[in-house]
Design an enzyme around this catalytic site. Structure first.
Site, PDB file in Angstrom:
ATOM      1  N   TYR A 110       0.972  -1.271   0.000  1.00 48.48           N
ATOM      2  CA  TYR A 110       0.185  -0.154  -0.006  1.00 48.48           C
ATOM      3  C   TYR A 110       0.894   1.215  -0.069  1.00 48.48           C
ATOM      4  CZ  TYR A 110      -3.979   2.800   1.500  1.00 48.48           C
ATOM      5  OH  TYR A 110      -5.078   3.933   1.746  1.00 48.48           O
ATOM      6  N   TRP A 112       2.581   5.085  -0.192  1.00 46.74           N
ATOM      7  CA  TRP A 112       3.169   5.958   1.122  1.00 46.74           C
ATOM      8  C   TRP A 112       4.566   5.876   1.546  1.00 46.74           C
ATOM      9  CZ3 TRP A 112       0.626  10.439   1.471  1.00 46.74           C
ATOM     10  CH2 TRP A 112      -0.647  10.365   0.906  1.00 46.74           C
TER      11      TRP A 112
END
Length: 770
Positions: A110, A112
């Site tokens: 995911y 980030w």
């Protein structure tokens, strides 16, 4: 005397210059173009420290000896060489692919990890797996899932949610009323997914205020908008915004000020929705008095607001946080319905927008050119899960789930490969996730840090941070591409994501396709020059050649200002149809009507959440809001100076109102246990009149640090408490903001969370030596 080297760089918190002397970071300077730089940039020096860094490849002892799964998170790790690590990882990918098929591989990464568009670990992982048959992935995000799902069916796309809607400059010039639901804050606007050259939100808000726009702020937290905005604060009950929006629609209709022509020409299903508002369908009129009881807002306020928004140019701003709740589709849909009833969609300064200030670029200029980014390629298989259903994926193999009206099956996951992410930060009910993480045969984590996710791995691969490699920062909500230049050598034996995946790809026989024969710098030049050519040829926008850009550190990109969402559709709905079932704005959905979901009705509807303050079973509990912290992004740089400035006694600060502090006999700076049936954590208390009574605010991102018994987290991680349920059967989105908790005074533990985490690392054999 050693010369100070100035290095251009960018993170999710903006652009800056790193000052390096003798291979050591001695300072950070904000970009001269940034009017409101984030203090988080000064924490990036933490990346160079070895305290929590993965310094060498490691493998869990029990997995290495007999593939034991039950001792994950509790068992010693042993260091191995890079050659052995690459061999083990490639071997597991080949084994699972051969024995169970590619759908048994979950590429759970995911975003980030970095603002860089080349060393983007999630994309790199998926690029490599796509070349060997694919993987099970995820759709949507934890930040927004219910929202984009409903927007795709109601408006036809998600442009208004991802920063391609009405821009702030248009609001300042044309709006008279700004109805702000949830956060509209520099706290969240300091972050941007691909980095940004400047933080413009505070400047935009000042322009809106200076223009005399009346701001009504609906939130349980008064400081969800800066005091300088002079907003009227409406301290709404959490998760009841839908009721308020429905009542405003009802009262506008009762005043006779609804735009019947717009509803007829630009919307479908308005008759059914209006019948619901009037009570024709269920005998309950959705008026101001009805909403006042649900929201605990003043009914006269609601009546006066209905009068105002129906006679002034009104922008309805909906924070991303609103849809991270049970029935999270409903407030977004109800906001669209209110804007449609007022006939303001497509007008400059009118209508509805989503996610303003939820990230720094939303509401700012929109990039119209191409940005450089490496491609993941095409996944040969189509198995997926909604992002927030990871635990269900691992605990319920073979069972079915619904998504956007279709039924899908959870594959039998044997291998989880996580690169650059930390689900033990952002997932709900972490004790349930811990149970789920014991199910796969192998878990690989590739990360710079020993996060709680890494501690639950079998194989850990040490990746570099962005300051140890070269990259490019760019995104669709920024007006610049920024050079991310390497500041220091790799820490320990860490390697870049590109180099790690290149070597794994070689063992899998696809190195040539993965690298296309390019080195890191060759890729950066290629990606940049490709974007440069497109922007020159398609937008007549000149960018310097790569060498000049790299030397100067940044370059502008073409953008559009003064955006008005759905302006073309409003002007000519038949010539500019929406990609919906009716080609119009959908106020009653034929699809949802046929599905008959109890948790997502055919039109905007008030449905009681599973846990809320209006429940008969609420008792002496508070509604917990787990928002974005001020001093870090998610769990990144949790021990950095900006993050630590917002902690007390080594743990997170939870805020409650003075009224609740008196009710529970709690005082400022006391150590408090926050708990429910799902888990418990310790926090330091702050008594704050900016918090609505009945609410507890606990930011996300504390590194999960549970006691040896595993029954209490001493760092203050709210996700040991949150409900792991979907927003609805339709979207399966994250519902973290639907959560009731109890509080009680407790003794302060001997060790703070940071010391305890280090002690746990030592126990697992993962100290700082290599």
């Amino acid at each position: 005397m050693t010369d100070i080297r100035r290095v251009s760089h960018c993170s999710h918190w903006g652009a800056y210059t790193i000052l390096v002397e003798g291979g050591r970071i001695i300072g950070v300077e904000p970009s001269k173009d940034d009017p409101n730089p984030s203090p988080i940039i000064h924490s990036i020096k933490e990346w160079a420290k070895t305290d929590r860094r993965v310094l060498t490849p490691m493998v869990r002892k029990g997995w290495l000896e007999n593939k034991n799964k039950e001792t994950r998170g509790q068992e010693e790790f042993v260091p191995i060489s890079w050659n052995e690590a690459i061999r083990l990882v490639a071997g597991e990918i080949q084994r699972v692919k051969s024995e169970f098929g590619n759908e048994a591989i979950f590429a759970g990464s995911y975003g980030w990890a970095s603002s860089g568009r080349f060393h983007h670990s999630s994309t790199m992982l998926k690029r490599m797996l796509n070349l060997v048959g694919g993987y099970t992935g995820h759709v949507d995000t934890y930040s927004y899932a219910a929202g984009p799902v409903i927007l795709r069916h109601v408006l036809g796309d998600t442009d208004a949610l991802v920063g391609k809607g009405t821009t702030f400059d248009t609001v300042a010039e044309h709006s008279q009323t700004l109805l702000a639901f949830g956060s509209l804050s520099p706290r969240t606007a300091q972050n941007e997914a691909g980095g940004s050259a400047r933080h413009s939100f505070e400047t935009s808000l000042r322009e809106i205020t200076a223009a005399g726009v009346k701001i009504i702020h609906i939130s349980p937290l008064r400081d969800d908008i800066p005091a300088s905005a002079g907003a009227d604060w409406w301290p709404v009950r959490p998760n009841t915004d839908t009721a308020l929006l429905l009542a405003l629609s009802c009262e506008v209709v009762k005043l006779g000020r609804h735009d019947a022509a717009f509803l007829r020409t630009h919307c479908s299903g308005s008759e059914e929705f209006l019948a619901y508002l009037s009570g024709d369908k269920d005998g309950v009129e959705k008026n101001a008095a009805w909403a006042a009881e649900i929201t605990e807002l003043n009914a006269d306020w609601i009546l006066k607001l209905a009068d105002r928004i129906s006679t002034t140019r009104t922008m309805i701003a909906m924070s991303w946080s609103l849809q991270r709740a049970h029935h999270g589709e409903q407030p977004y849909w109800a906001a669209i319905a209110l804007a449609a009833i007022c006939g303001q969609i497509g007008l400059p300064g009118g209508g509805v927008g989503f996610g303003y200030a939820s990230l720094g670029g939303v509401g700012g200029p929109v990039t119209v050119g191409k940005n450089p980014a490496i491609s993941a390629g095409k996944n040969p298989i189509n198995t997926f899960i909604p992002c927030a259903r990871i635990t269900d994926l691992l605990l319920k193999p073979g069972e079915t789930f619904t998504y956007e009206g279709n039924t899908h099956r959870y594959p039998d996951t044997r291998l989880v490969y996580w690169a650059g992410g930390n689900p033990f930060h952002h997932h709900q009910d972490l004790n349930r996730l811990t149970e789920a993480f014991r199910r796969p045969e192998t878990i690989i984590v590739q990360d710079p840090y020993f996060t709680a996710t890494a501690l639950h791995a079998d194989i850990i691969l040490p990746a570099t941070t962005s300051i140890e490699r070269n990259d490019l920062a760019a995104n669709t909500r920024s007006d610049k591409i920024i050079a991310m230049q390497q500041a220091i050598p790799p820490v320990g034996l860490s390697r870049s994501d590109y180099d790690i995946f290149s070597d794994i790809a070689e063992h899998l026989g696809v190195r040539g396709s993965f690298t296309e024969g390019r080195t890191e710098m060759e890729w950066l030049r290629y990606l940049y020059e490709d974007a440069r050519a497109v922007n020159r040829n398609e937008h007549a926008f000149d960018m310097p050649e790569f060498e000049t850009f790299w030397l100067e550190g940044s370059t502008p990109t073409p953008v559009k200002t003064h955006g008005v969402h759905l302006q073309a559709f409003r002007s000519d709905p038949s010539g500019n149809p929406l990609m919906t079932e009716s080609k119009k704005i959908v106020l009653t959905s034929r699809l949802l009507s046929s599905l008959q979901y109890e948790d997502c009705a055919a039109h905007p509807t008030w449905i009681e959440p599973e846990e809320w303050l209006g429940s008969e079973a609420v008792g002496e509990r508070l509604h917990m809001i787990s928002n974005q912290p001020e001093g870090r992004l998610h769990s990144q740089l949790e021990t950095g100076e900006a993050s630590l400035s917002h902690k007390r006694k080594g743990r997170e600060i939870a805020r409650i109102s003075p009224k609740d502090a008196l009710r529970f006999k709690l005082s400022q700076d006391s150590t408090v246990k926050v708990w429910n049936s799902r888990g418990a954590c310790l926090v330091t208390l702050c008594v704050d009149d900016a918090v609505r009574p009945g609410v507890l605010v606990l930011p996300t991102g504390a590194w999960l640090t549970q006691t040896e018994q595993g029954n209490i987290d001493i760092a203050g991680n709210p996700n040991v408490l949150t409900l792991d349920i979907p927003a609805s059967m339709f979207s399966q989105g994250c519902a973290a903001h639907t959560c009731l908790v109890s509080v009680e005074l407790t003794a302060c533990p001997e060790k703070d969370a940071i010391s305890e985490y280090k002690a746990r690392m030592d126990l697992l054999g993962i100290g700082t030596s290599i």
